[in-house]
Design an enzyme around this catalytic site. Structure first.
Site, PDB file in Angstrom:
ATOM      1  CB  CYS A 130      56.406  24.744   5.729  1.00 15.01           C
ATOM      2  SG  CYS A 130      56.820  23.010   6.698  1.00 15.01           S
ATOM      3  CG  ASN A 194      50.108  26.870   5.093  1.00 12.09           C
ATOM      4  OD1 ASN A 194      49.304  25.936   5.006  1.00 12.09           O
ATOM      5  ND2 ASN A 194      50.936  26.953   3.893  1.00 12.09           N
ATOM      6  N   GLY A 268      39.069  25.337   0.935  1.00 14.21           N
ATOM      7  CA  GLY A 268      39.836  24.043   0.570  1.00 14.21           C
ATOM      8  C   GLY A 268      39.186  22.914   1.310  1.00 14.21           C
ATOM      9  CB  THR A 269      39.584  21.911   5.032  1.00 14.95           C
ATOM     10  OG1 THR A 269      40.881  22.066   5.037  1.00 14.95           O
ATOM     11  CG2 THR A 269      38.932  20.667   5.721  1.00 14.95           C
TER      12      THR A 269
HETATM   13  C1  LIG Z   1      45.815  18.055   2.475  1.00 15.67           C
HETATM   14  C2  LIG Z   1      46.367  19.472   2.621  1.00 15.67           C
HETATM   15  C3  LIG Z   1      47.344  19.783   1.792  1.00 15.67           C
HETATM   16  C4  LIG Z   1      47.922  21.081   1.617  1.00 15.67           C
HETATM   17  N1  LIG Z   1      49.293  21.275   1.163  1.00 15.67           N
HETATM   18  C5  LIG Z   1      49.294  22.720   0.953  1.00 15.67           C
HETATM   19  C6  LIG Z   1      50.717  23.006   0.233  1.00 15.67           C
HETATM   20  O1  LIG Z   1      51.054  22.317  -0.558  1.00 15.67           O
HETATM   21  N2  LIG Z   1      50.993  24.501   0.159  1.00 15.67           N
HETATM   22  C7  LIG Z   1      50.378  25.228   0.684  1.00 15.67           C
HETATM   23  O2  LIG Z   1      50.814  26.411   0.705  1.00 15.67           O
HETATM   24  N3  LIG Z   1      49.276  25.041   1.764  1.00 15.67           N
HETATM   25  C8  LIG Z   1      48.894  23.582   1.579  1.00 15.67           C
HETATM   26  N4  LIG Z   1      47.667  23.520   2.560  1.00 15.67           N
HETATM   27  C9  LIG Z   1      47.129  24.775   3.171  1.00 15.67           C
HETATM   28  C10 LIG Z   1      45.844  25.008   2.380  1.00 15.67           C
HETATM   29  O3  LIG Z   1      46.368  25.594   1.050  1.00 15.67           O
HETATM   30  C11 LIG Z   1      45.163  26.369   3.044  1.00 15.67           C
HETATM   31  O4  LIG Z   1      45.948  27.154   3.425  1.00 15.67           O
HETATM   32  C12 LIG Z   1      44.754  25.721   4.482  1.00 15.67           C
HETATM   33  O5  LIG Z   1      43.992  24.368   4.336  1.00 15.67           O
HETATM   34  C13 LIG Z   1      43.308  26.423   5.135  1.00 15.67           C
HETATM   35  O6  LIG Z   1      42.356  26.642   4.323  1.00 15.67           O
HETATM   36  P1  LIG Z   1      40.916  25.530   4.456  1.00 15.67           P
HETATM   37  O7  LIG Z   1      40.651  25.471   5.919  1.00 15.67           O
HETATM   38  O8  LIG Z   1      39.954  26.047   3.602  1.00 15.67           O
HETATM   39  O9  LIG Z   1      41.501  24.297   3.950  1.00 15.67           O
HETATM   40  C14 LIG Z   1      47.183  22.286   2.369  1.00 15.67           C
HETATM   41  C15 LIG Z   1      46.226  21.663   3.197  1.00 15.67           C
HETATM   42  C16 LIG Z   1      45.464  20.502   3.246  1.00 15.67           C
HETATM   43  C17 LIG Z   1      44.453  20.276   3.931  1.00 15.67           C
END
Ligand SMILES: Cc1cc2nc3c(=O)[nH]c(=O)nc-3n(C[C@H](O)[C@H](O)[C@H](O)COP(=O)(O)O)c2cc1C
Length: 306
Positions: A130, A194, A268-269
């Site tokens: 973060c 992240n 994820g997304t």
């Molecule tokens: C709504 C949302 C909440 C997230 N919360 C966290 C979190 O609590 N801890 C964390 O390490 N990453 C968090 N992430 C990041 C995801 O774990 C991941 O690293 C990031 O979304 C990239 O992958 P993606 O493009 O497939 O989503 C969050 C992402 C999104 C979209």
């Protein structure tokens, strides 16, 4: 689908697909991903105290993905422990469980890890990524190698055999150097990336930023090339395995990110856009890809682009 089975830190996964942290917020709800057939599920990052999160709206879809400023909304460690215990029991090893922890202080990270470790999760993940965290010296923990290494070293002392993962941010000058420092300090694996940014979207009618927090982390297909480059760089720098993620939207992205160096792949997304069925679809498509290309196991692809 034997060709999808893969080992990560000595732990056997049925397939390489992982639910990244935070995509689902409530701990019991993570069963949706288990039932959808993921190899591993990462729980929402947990903090010492309950956090209500940032002002609404916290999520915004844009053309190439998502902006989010959830602000680590979670019930705090004590309530989470009860829920994780239940989750581990009900899961019966269907998917591997990764518990994600977040703090702004090394001491807190250690205390969180000590408590969670008693529940015997398959992995503990340190969210070092973060951009707003600060350590006792007033600097961000995961944004430079010294801070990241210190947290990993302190937590590693008390986690014993539970593999420890360090989750890194792409918003740094040299992600490979931070990954290396985590490896030297005892991390068993790296998770990257992240969210990127932070970014901002402005509503031109209202003449105001759309998110309650004005800015938020950028995820989804727009950040995919950044993720591939980060994983490529990390793979070159460390010997420990990588969970790669960031914008994976098509089965071909899974192949690409593995070729860059990831052993497991977070999706994820894409779930927000395509639903939980995406995991099963990817498994089918990846199996076909293996057969068509006479590849016995996906592990043969890891790092092949180097
Ligand atoms: C709504 C949302 C909440 C997230 N919360 C966290 C979190 O609590 N801890 C964390 O390490 N990453 C968090 N992430 C990041 C995801 O774990 C991941 O690293 C990031 O979304 C990239 O992958 P993606 O493009 O497939 O989503 C969050 C992402 C999104 C979209």
């Amino acid at each position: 689908m034997d060709g999808l089975k893969i080992k990560f830190c000595g732990v056997k996964f049925e397939n390489p697909l992982i639910l990244p942290s935070g995509i689902i917020t409530e701990i019991p709800q993570h069963f949706r991903a288990v039932n959808a057939g993921v190899g591993g599920v990462t729980l929402k990052s947990i903090t010492v105290k309950k956090r209500e999160g940032n002002p609404l709206p916290r999520m915004w879809k844009y053309d190439a993905g998502l902006l989010n400023s959830v602000g680590l909304r979670n019930p705090g460690i004590e309530q989470s422990l009860v829920q994780i215990k239940e989750f581990v029991n009900l899961n019966k090893d269907k998917s591997k469980i990764i518990v994600s922890l977040y703090s702004t202080k090394i001491k807190e990270f250690v205390s969180l890890a000590r408590k969670v470790n008693l529940l015997k999760p398959d992995f503990i993940e340190l969210n070092l990524s973060c951009p707003n965290t600060e350590d006792e010296l007033g600097r961000s923990l995961g944004m430079e190698k010294g801070g990241a290494g210190k947290v990993v070293a302190a937590v590693k002392k008390i986690t014993g055999k539970t593999p420890l993962l360090a989750k890194l941010s792409p918003n740094v000058t040299d992600i490979a150097e931070i990954a290396k420092s985590c490896e030297i300090s005892g991390a068993d694996g790296i998770v990257a990336i992240n969210s990127a940014g932070p970014g901002m979207v402005i509503d031109i009618k209202k003449k105001k930023p759309v998110l309650g927090n004005r800015e938020g982390g950028v995820t989804g297909p727009g950040i995919f090339p950044i993720a591939v480059r980060c994983i490529y760089d990390i793979y070159k720098a460390v010997k420990i395995p990588i969970i790669g993620m960031g914008g994976v939207t098509k089965w071909q992205d899974v192949v690409e990110i593995m070729m860059a160096g990831a052993t497991l792949v977070g999706v994820g997304t894409a779930v927000y856009f395509k639903g939980m069925g995406i995991y099963d679809q990817f498994k089918k498509d990846l199996s076909e890809y293996l057969t068509e290309n006479k590849i016995k196991n996906l592990s043969e692809l890891v790092g092949i682009a180097h």
